[in-house]
Design an enzyme around this catalytic site. Structure first.
Site, PDB file in Angstrom:
ATOM      1  N   ASP A 117       0.806  -1.215   0.000  1.00  0.00           N
ATOM      2  CA  ASP A 117       0.000   0.000   0.000  1.00  0.00           C
ATOM      3  C   ASP A 117       0.844   1.271   0.000  1.00  0.00           C
ATOM      4  O   ASP A 117       0.429   2.303   0.522  1.00  0.00           O
ATOM      5  CB  ASP A 117      -0.977  -0.003   1.198  1.00  0.00           C
ATOM      6  CG  ASP A 117      -1.753  -1.311   1.254  1.00  0.00           C
ATOM      7  OD1 ASP A 117      -2.340  -1.665   0.225  1.00  0.00           O
ATOM      8  OD2 ASP A 117      -1.740  -1.982   2.302  1.00  0.00           O
TER       9      ASP A 117
ATOM     10  N   LYS B 258       1.911   2.134  -5.200  1.00  0.00           N
ATOM     11  CA  LYS B 258       2.449   1.637  -6.481  1.00  0.00           C
ATOM     12  C   LYS B 258       1.535   1.987  -7.641  1.00  0.00           C
ATOM     13  O   LYS B 258       1.988   2.308  -8.721  1.00  0.00           O
ATOM     14  CB  LYS B 258       2.554   0.100  -6.460  1.00  0.00           C
ATOM     15  CG  LYS B 258       3.696  -0.442  -5.678  1.00  0.00           C
ATOM     16  CD  LYS B 258       3.776  -1.951  -5.841  1.00  0.00           C
ATOM     17  CE  LYS B 258       2.613  -2.704  -5.251  1.00  0.00           C
ATOM     18  NZ  LYS B 258       2.578  -2.787  -3.805  1.00  0.00           N
TER      19      LYS B 258
ATOM     20  N   GLY C  60      -4.446  -4.537  -4.023  1.00  0.00           N
ATOM     21  CA  GLY C  60      -5.467  -3.524  -4.264  1.00  0.00           C
ATOM     22  C   GLY C  60      -4.797  -2.216  -4.609  1.00  0.00           C
ATOM     23  O   GLY C  60      -4.152  -1.612  -3.779  1.00  0.00           O
ATOM     24  N   HIS C  61      -4.875  -1.837  -5.853  1.00  0.00           N
ATOM     25  CA  HIS C  61      -4.284  -0.571  -6.275  1.00  0.00           C
ATOM     26  C   HIS C  61      -5.402   0.414  -6.578  1.00  0.00           C
ATOM     27  O   HIS C  61      -6.308   0.092  -7.341  1.00  0.00           O
ATOM     28  CB  HIS C  61      -3.477  -0.747  -7.569  1.00  0.00           C
ATOM     29  CG  HIS C  61      -2.237  -1.547  -7.384  1.00  0.00           C
ATOM     30  ND1 HIS C  61      -1.518  -2.045  -8.433  1.00  0.00           N
ATOM     31  CD2 HIS C  61      -1.593  -1.930  -6.277  1.00  0.00           C
ATOM     32  CE1 HIS C  61      -0.475  -2.706  -7.965  1.00  0.00           C
ATOM     33  NE2 HIS C  61      -0.502  -2.648  -6.670  1.00  0.00           N
TER      34      HIS C  61
ATOM     35  N   GLN D  12       1.682  -6.711  -3.326  1.00  0.00           N
ATOM     36  CA  GLN D  12       2.102  -6.779  -1.926  1.00  0.00           C
ATOM     37  C   GLN D  12       3.422  -6.013  -1.810  1.00  0.00           C
ATOM     38  O   GLN D  12       3.561  -4.994  -2.451  1.00  0.00           O
ATOM     39  CB  GLN D  12       2.220  -8.225  -1.411  1.00  0.00           C
ATOM     40  CG  GLN D  12       0.877  -8.921  -1.290  1.00  0.00           C
ATOM     41  CD  GLN D  12       0.334  -9.416  -2.628  1.00  0.00           C
ATOM     42  OE1 GLN D  12       1.011 -10.131  -3.339  1.00  0.00           O
ATOM     43  NE2 GLN D  12      -0.866  -9.032  -2.953  1.00  0.00           N
TER      44      GLN D  12
END
Ligand code: IMP
Length: 445
Positions: free
Chosen positions: A12, A15, A39-40, A223
């Site tokens: 988190d 990225k 989760g982006h 990750q």
């Protein structure tokens, strides 16, 4: 050029935005590990895109995206995301999205097993995303996994499901859950596999051809380094290699073809799920943690869990820099710290009264770390949206320089807000060469 990008902390770090910015310069953006546990969030104008499985490059129409062999793919989640993107106006076709025939599938029983595994661990649970990631990788290493190519052959798919489900159901029933049915799973997965068929590609051959054609490739880690199954805070990690080395294995691109590695560091640290976090803001710093969580919107984009917040850990980030061989760093979310009077940076660890210089391997040691902090003055000025380094307040610049020196790597990009144009790119940095496409190492190779 072939650049790997990954997070240096526990994920988190932001990225999504950096990949999105770079995607313009790259012909191909691929992922190489993990699944929809990632989760982006990417913000473009008034649109927000949340990407779980698909690389952030998918938002750029000219970019081809690849899901590599090192990934674990839940076919249902894949099409949910594809459909969501299409609804948001993104064109997704087999020409611009390739799925490796060698990637492993996450099956419905993997999700059930993720729950039972966490239940069995009780107080020692990992705090996984419960997406079935770990059990799918267990099956891969146990040589009973179902790969994308297998799912396209009905007899193979059927017999593998039957065999694997027998064992999975034994565990599922022991934990008081309803058993799953092989026929139902077969029907669901074979229908999804048929829909997947046009996207299925020999992705390593695709990359080899792209390399011959001098295409630029960006390999996007999910990750982060400290969640890597080998190098992270084991056992509180994900089940794949999120470090740069994983990019070669998980894409089928020879290691020496990779021309650079970009690390993402955030101006502070967070962690979701359980596990050691040396610089965590605990009860006595709860107000600070709340301030950062609110200002930085530190809630999981997949699970919505509030993220644990902490000070910047230069020891851990230096460890990440060495493991990944970062050539340049993107420092994200500097604006979140605008409100702080002072900032602490962890520059050393004490464990049981002794100073340690390396990142400990044992999680019980990691839990005993007493961080040695240096305190820097806050800048108490608005940095949101600054695009020129000379406009950054002097104390903010001092913070950036301090981090860069303690990590030992240049900071080539500073993110000053969630939008694309809220970004500073430093002149004459390695980072700048990636943005302009003038990467000399790549040109020579
Ligand atoms: P899993 O990947 O679902 O098995 O979860 C293992 C650990 O990695 C848990 O602590 C998760 O919270 C963490 N994790 C997995 N994916 C992400 C991510 O994208 N960002 C941050 N943490 C993650």
């Amino acid at each position: 050029m072939i650049i790997v990008i990954n997070g240096s902390q526990w994920g988190d770090e932001g990225k999504g935005k950096v990949v999105d910015l770079l995607a313009d310069r790259f012909d191909i953006v691929g992922r190489f590990q993990g699944g929809h546990n990632a989760g982006h969030s990417v913000y473009v104008g008034d649109k927000a895109f949340v990407l779980r499985l698909l690389p952030s490059g998918i938002i750029h129409e000219g970019t081809v995206c690849v899901l590599g062999n090192g990934m674990v793919i839940d076919p249902k989640a894949f099409f949910e995301e594809v459909d969501q993107m299409i609804e948001q106006g993104i064109s997704i076709t087999p020409e611009r999205l390739k799925v490796s025939s060698r990637a492993h599938l996450i099956m419905p029983y993997h999700r059930a097993l993720d729950h039972t595994s966490e239940e069995r661990l009780g107080n020692e649970k990992i705090g996984t995303t419960l997406r079935g990631i770990g059990p799918a990788y267990e099956d891969k290493a146990g040589r009973r996994g179902i790969r994308v190519a297998d799912a396209l052959v009905p007899e193979v798919l059927k017999s593998r499901i039957e065999r694997n489900l027998e064992e999975a159901n034994r565990i599922i029933v022991t934990y008081g859950q309803q058993p799953l049915y092989a026929d139902q799973i077969f029907e669901e997965i074979s229908a999804l596999a048929e829909r997947l068929r046009p996207f299925v590609t020999e992705t390593s051959a695709f990359y080899a051809e792209a390399k011959r054609q001098k295409k630029n490739i960006l390999l996007e880690g999910a990750q982060a380094t400290l969640l890597d199954v080998d190098h992270g805070t084991y056992p509180f990690v994900t089940s794949s290699n999120a470090t740069a080395g994983g990019a070669s294995v998980g894409s089928g691109i020879p290691p020496h073809h990779i021309t650079g590695v970009l690390g993402i560091v955030r101006t502070y640290a967070t962690r979701v799920g359980e596990g050691p976090f040396p610089t965590e803001m605990l009860e006595e710093e709860e107000d600070m943690a709340n301030l950062i969580r609110t200002r930085g919107n530190e809630f999981g984009s997949v699970t919505k869990r509030p993220r644990r917040c902490g000070w910047f850990d230069a020891v851990a980030t230096r460890y990440s820099a060495e493991l990944n061989g970062y050539d340049s760093l993107a420092l994200t979310k500097i604006d979140v710290l605008d409100a702080l009077d002072e900032l602490k940076v962890c520059v050393g660890y004490m464990i049981r009264g002794e100073r340690v210089d390396t990142f400990p391997a044992v999680s019980s040691d990691l839990r005993q770390i007493e961080p040695i902090y240096e305190t820097l003055e806050g800048w108490k000025e608005d940095t949101l949206g600054i695009t020129d380094i000379d406009e950054l307040p002097a104390k903010a610049r001092a913070y950036v320089d301090f981090l860069s020196e303690s990590i030992g790597v240049e900071i080539g990009l500073i993110s000053t807000g969630p939008e694309r144009d809220q970004t500073i790119i430093l002149k004459d940095s390695v980072m700048e060469s990636w943005f302009t496409g003038n990467d000399q190492a790549a040109i020579d190779s």
